[in-house]
Motif scaffolding. Structure first.
Motif, PDB file in Angstrom:
ATOM      1  N   ALA A 268     -26.254 -42.831 -39.546  1.00 41.28           N
ATOM      2  CA  ALA A 268     -27.442 -43.677 -39.563  1.00 41.28           C
ATOM      3  C   ALA A 268     -27.556 -44.337 -40.933  1.00 41.28           C
ATOM      4  O   ALA A 268     -27.673 -43.656 -41.946  1.00 41.28           O
ATOM      5  CB  ALA A 268     -28.684 -42.848 -39.269  1.00 41.28           C
ATOM      6  N   VAL A 269     -27.467 -45.663 -40.959  1.00 40.34           N
ATOM      7  CA  VAL A 269     -27.541 -46.405 -42.215  1.00 40.34           C
ATOM      8  C   VAL A 269     -28.884 -47.131 -42.256  1.00 40.34           C
ATOM      9  O   VAL A 269     -29.208 -47.886 -41.335  1.00 40.34           O
ATOM     10  CB  VAL A 269     -26.393 -47.430 -42.326  1.00 40.34           C
ATOM     11  CG1 VAL A 269     -26.423 -48.113 -43.690  1.00 40.34           C
ATOM     12  CG2 VAL A 269     -25.054 -46.753 -42.094  1.00 40.34           C
ATOM     13  N   ALA A 270     -29.664 -46.865 -43.306  1.00 39.99           N
ATOM     14  CA  ALA A 270     -30.984 -47.480 -43.418  1.00 39.99           C
ATOM     15  C   ALA A 270     -30.976 -48.522 -44.527  1.00 39.99           C
ATOM     16  O   ALA A 270     -30.536 -48.250 -45.643  1.00 39.99           O
ATOM     17  CB  ALA A 270     -32.038 -46.416 -43.709  1.00 39.99           C
ATOM     18  N   GLY A 271     -31.432 -49.719 -44.214  1.00 41.83           N
ATOM     19  CA  GLY A 271     -31.546 -50.796 -45.206  1.00 41.83           C
ATOM     20  C   GLY A 271     -32.934 -50.757 -45.831  1.00 41.83           C
ATOM     21  O   GLY A 271     -33.931 -50.903 -45.151  1.00 41.83           O
ATOM     22  N   VAL A 272     -32.970 -50.511 -47.151  1.00 40.69           N
ATOM     23  CA  VAL A 272     -34.244 -50.356 -47.854  1.00 40.69           C
ATOM     24  C   VAL A 272     -34.298 -51.355 -49.003  1.00 40.69           C
ATOM     25  O   VAL A 272     -33.312 -51.536 -49.716  1.00 40.69           O
ATOM     26  CB  VAL A 272     -34.385 -48.921 -48.412  1.00 40.69           C
ATOM     27  CG1 VAL A 272     -35.665 -48.762 -49.212  1.00 40.69           C
ATOM     28  CG2 VAL A 272     -34.336 -47.898 -47.279  1.00 40.69           C
ATOM     29  N   THR A 273     -35.429 -52.016 -49.165  1.00 36.66           N
ATOM     30  CA  THR A 273     -35.548 -52.999 -50.236  1.00 36.66           C
ATOM     31  C   THR A 273     -36.619 -52.561 -51.226  1.00 36.66           C
ATOM     32  O   THR A 273     -37.670 -52.068 -50.822  1.00 36.66           O
ATOM     33  CB  THR A 273     -35.872 -54.398 -49.661  1.00 36.66           C
ATOM     34  OG1 THR A 273     -35.976 -55.330 -50.737  1.00 36.66           O
ATOM     35  CG2 THR A 273     -37.158 -54.423 -48.872  1.00 36.66           C
ATOM     36  N   PRO A 274     -36.347 -52.670 -52.539  1.00 40.23           N
ATOM     37  CA  PRO A 274     -37.384 -52.307 -53.516  1.00 40.23           C
ATOM     38  C   PRO A 274     -38.510 -53.343 -53.508  1.00 40.23           C
ATOM     39  O   PRO A 274     -38.270 -54.507 -53.180  1.00 40.23           O
ATOM     40  CB  PRO A 274     -36.653 -52.340 -54.865  1.00 40.23           C
ATOM     41  CG  PRO A 274     -35.245 -52.738 -54.599  1.00 40.23           C
ATOM     42  CD  PRO A 274     -35.126 -53.186 -53.192  1.00 40.23           C
ATOM     43  N   THR A 275     -39.716 -52.906 -53.875  1.00 40.49           N
ATOM     44  CA  THR A 275     -40.827 -53.868 -53.930  1.00 40.49           C
ATOM     45  C   THR A 275     -40.713 -54.703 -55.196  1.00 40.49           C
ATOM     46  O   THR A 275     -40.553 -55.907 -55.136  1.00 40.49           O
ATOM     47  CB  THR A 275     -42.181 -53.137 -53.903  1.00 40.49           C
ATOM     48  OG1 THR A 275     -42.163 -52.129 -54.905  1.00 40.49           O
ATOM     49  CG2 THR A 275     -42.442 -52.522 -52.555  1.00 40.49           C
TER      50      THR A 275
END
Ligand SMILES: [Zn+2]
Lengths: 248, 162
Positions: free
Chosen positions: B45-52
Motif C-alpha cells: 500500500a503506497v500512500a501519497g502525502v503532501t506537506p502543508t
C-alpha cells in the motif's frame, strides 16, 4: 560550474536567513513576533532542506542535507550577503525579510515552470509563503516608517544599512547562469521590475525612500562573507561537529 | 492477513484516511487534503502525502502515522512524499471545514487569496459574526492565524488560506 552549485547558493540563502530569524525565538519584542519569526524561519529552512537534498543528489558525491549544512566552513557558503546581515534591531530584521521575500516571490513564481520537478515542487509552496512574508514584513516596515520619530529614524537607518546589499540579489554567478540556461532556475536579473514595484509600494506608505546605491556590496556567491556568518555557522554547526550524525 | 480483491484498495484508503492530523486532531489527513491517494503496488500500500507548509514540523509525524495505520490494517506500507502540485487549503473537504468550525477554528475563506495588505473577512466560528479582527498573522501552528470576534469577544484560530 554546475547546476548543483546554483541550487547550493539558493539553499544557503534560505538556511542562513532561516537561522537568523530563528535567533529571535524567545527574544522577539512581543509574543506575536515570537511566533511569527520562527514560523517564517521554518518556511525557509523547509525549502533549504529540499534544495540541499537536490543539490547533493545532483553533485553525486553522497553528501546529504546535513553534510552540506553542517560540514562546510564559511568560505564554502554561497549565500548572498543580505541574508547573513545581523538582526540588529527589529527594523533591520523586517527590512531584510522584505527585501528577500520581494525578490523570492517572483523568483519562485517563475520557477514553477522549471525543467526540474523538485524545483517546481519547492516553488509551488515557497511562492505562496513568500507572499505572506512580504505582507508581514511590509506591514512592519510601514508601521515603523510611518510611526514615531524614533521608529522612523531607526527604519531609515535600516534602509541606509541594508540597501547596499540589494543589488547582489540580481546577480547570477557562473553556476546560476548554467542553471538558468538549463531552464532549472529563473534568470535573477528578471526579478528587478517585480521587486522594485513591491518596494516602491511599501516605501511610499512607510514614508521611506529607496536610495540610489552607487556601489553595492557583493561577494557572497564567491565565499567572501562578513564576519557575522562565521559566528552564525559556529553556533549552528557546533553540535553536529562535536557529535557527527547526532539525531534527537 | 490474506488480502486480495478490489476492496483492498478501498480498505487501505479507509485505514490511512482515518488518521487524525497531529496538530489539528479534529480533522483527518484525508479531510485536510494532505493524504492525496493510496494505491496498491504489488501488494504494497503506497500512500501519497503532501506537506502543508515547507517547514511544517508535523510532516514526518503524519507520514509515520499513516504508515503505521496501513500496517495495522494488515498492509505492507510505503509513503511517497508529494511536493507538486503544492497543497492548498482548497483541498480541505466540506466535511473537514465543518469539523474545523465545530472545533472552534474558522475554516479558510474560500477564494479569499489574500493579496498584499488586503485581508479577508473571517467569520467567527462561534457566532458567525463577520465583525472580527486579526490579532496575529501567526498562531499556535504554521497553518493558523489568531483572530478576535468583536461581536462575542471570543479569540479564535483561523486556518489560513494558502
Ligand atoms: Zn463571535
Amino acid at each position: 560550474m554546475a547546476v548543483w552549485e546554483a541550487l547550493l547558493e539558493l539553499a544557503d540563502d534560505h538556511l542562513v536567513l532561516g537561522h537568523r530569524l530563528s535567533e529571535w525565538c524567545g527574544h522577539a519584542p512581543m509574543l506575536e513576533e515570537d511566533l511569527a519569526l520562527p514560523n517564517m524561519a521554518l518556511d525557509l529552512i523547509g525549502s533549504a532542506r529540499t534544495l540541499y537534498d537536490l543539490a547533493g543528489t545532483l553533485e553525486g558525491k553522497g553528501r546529504d542535507e546535513d553534510a552540506l549544512a553542517y560540514f562546510r566552513g564559511e568560505r564554502d557558503y554561497r549565500n548572498c550577503l543580505l541574508v547573513e546581515r545581523p538582526n540588529e534591531d527589529f527594523a533591520h530584521t523586517v527590512l531584510r525579510q522584505l527585501y528577500f521575500a520581494a525578490f523570492m516571490k517572483p523568483y519562485w513564481d517563475r520557477a514553477m515552470t522549471s525543467t526540474n520537478a523538485v524545483v517546481q515542487g519547492v516553488a509551488g509552496k515557497a511562492g505562496k509563503e513568500m507572499a505572506y512574508h512580504i505582507r508581514h514584513a511590509g506591514e512592519w516596515v510601514i508601521r515603523l516608517g510611518d510611526g514615531t520619530e524614533e521608529s522612523a529614524r531607526r527604519m531609515a537607518d535600516a534602509v541606509e544599512a541594508l540597501s547596499i546589499y540589494v543589488d547582489e540579489l540580481f546577480d547570477s554567478s557562473d553556476a546560476a547562469q548554467d542553471a538558468e540556461k538549463a531552464g532549472v532556475l529563473p534568470v535573477r536579473a528578471e526579478m528587478r521590475e517585480a521587486f522594485d514595484a513591491v518596494i516602491a509600494d511599501v516605501f511610499s506608505q512607510a514614508l521611506l525612500t529607496q536610495p540610489d546605491v552607487a556601489y553595492g556590496q557583493r561577494g557572497g556567491r564567491t565565499g567572501q562573507h562578513g564576519e557575522g556568518l562565521g559566528h552564525l555557522l559556529a553556533e549552528m554547526q557546533s553540535l553536529h561537529r562535536a557529535h557527527p550524525g547526532a539525531t534527537w | 492477513m490474506n488480502l486480495s480483491g478490489e476492496s483492498d484498495a478501498g480498505a487501505a484508503w479507509a485505514a490511512a484516511a482515518a488518521v487524525p492530523d497531529p496538530e489539528v486532531p479534529c480533522v483527518s489527513v484525508a479531510e485536510l487534503g494532505i493524504l492525496r491517494w493510496v494505491r496498491l503496488e504489488e501488494g504494497v500500500a503506497v500512500a501519497g502525502v503532501t506537506p502543508t507548509y515547507s517547514g511544517c514540523p508535523a510532516t514526518l509525524a503524519i507520514e509515520f502515522a499513516v504508515e503505521a495505520a496501513l500496517r495495522e490494517a494488515g498492509f505492507e506500507a510505503r509513503i511517497e512524499r508529494l511536493l507538486s502540485p503544492a497543497w492548498t487549503t482548497d483541498w480541505i473537504t466540506e466535511e473537514g471545514r465543518e469539523k474545523l468550525k465545530a472545533y472552534g477554528i474558522a475554516p479558510p475563506v474560500n477564494g479569499g487569496k489574500a493579496t498584499l495588505f488586503v485581508s479577508v473577512s473571517v467569520a467567527c466560528p462561534r457566532c458567525d459574526s463577520l465583525e472580527t479582527e486579526r490579532l496575529s498573522e501567526f498562531g499556535s501552528t504554521a497553518c493558523k492565524a489568531q483572530y478576535r470576534c468583536i461581536s462575542c469577544r471570543e479569540p479564535f484560530d483561523y486556518f489560513k488560506c494558502i
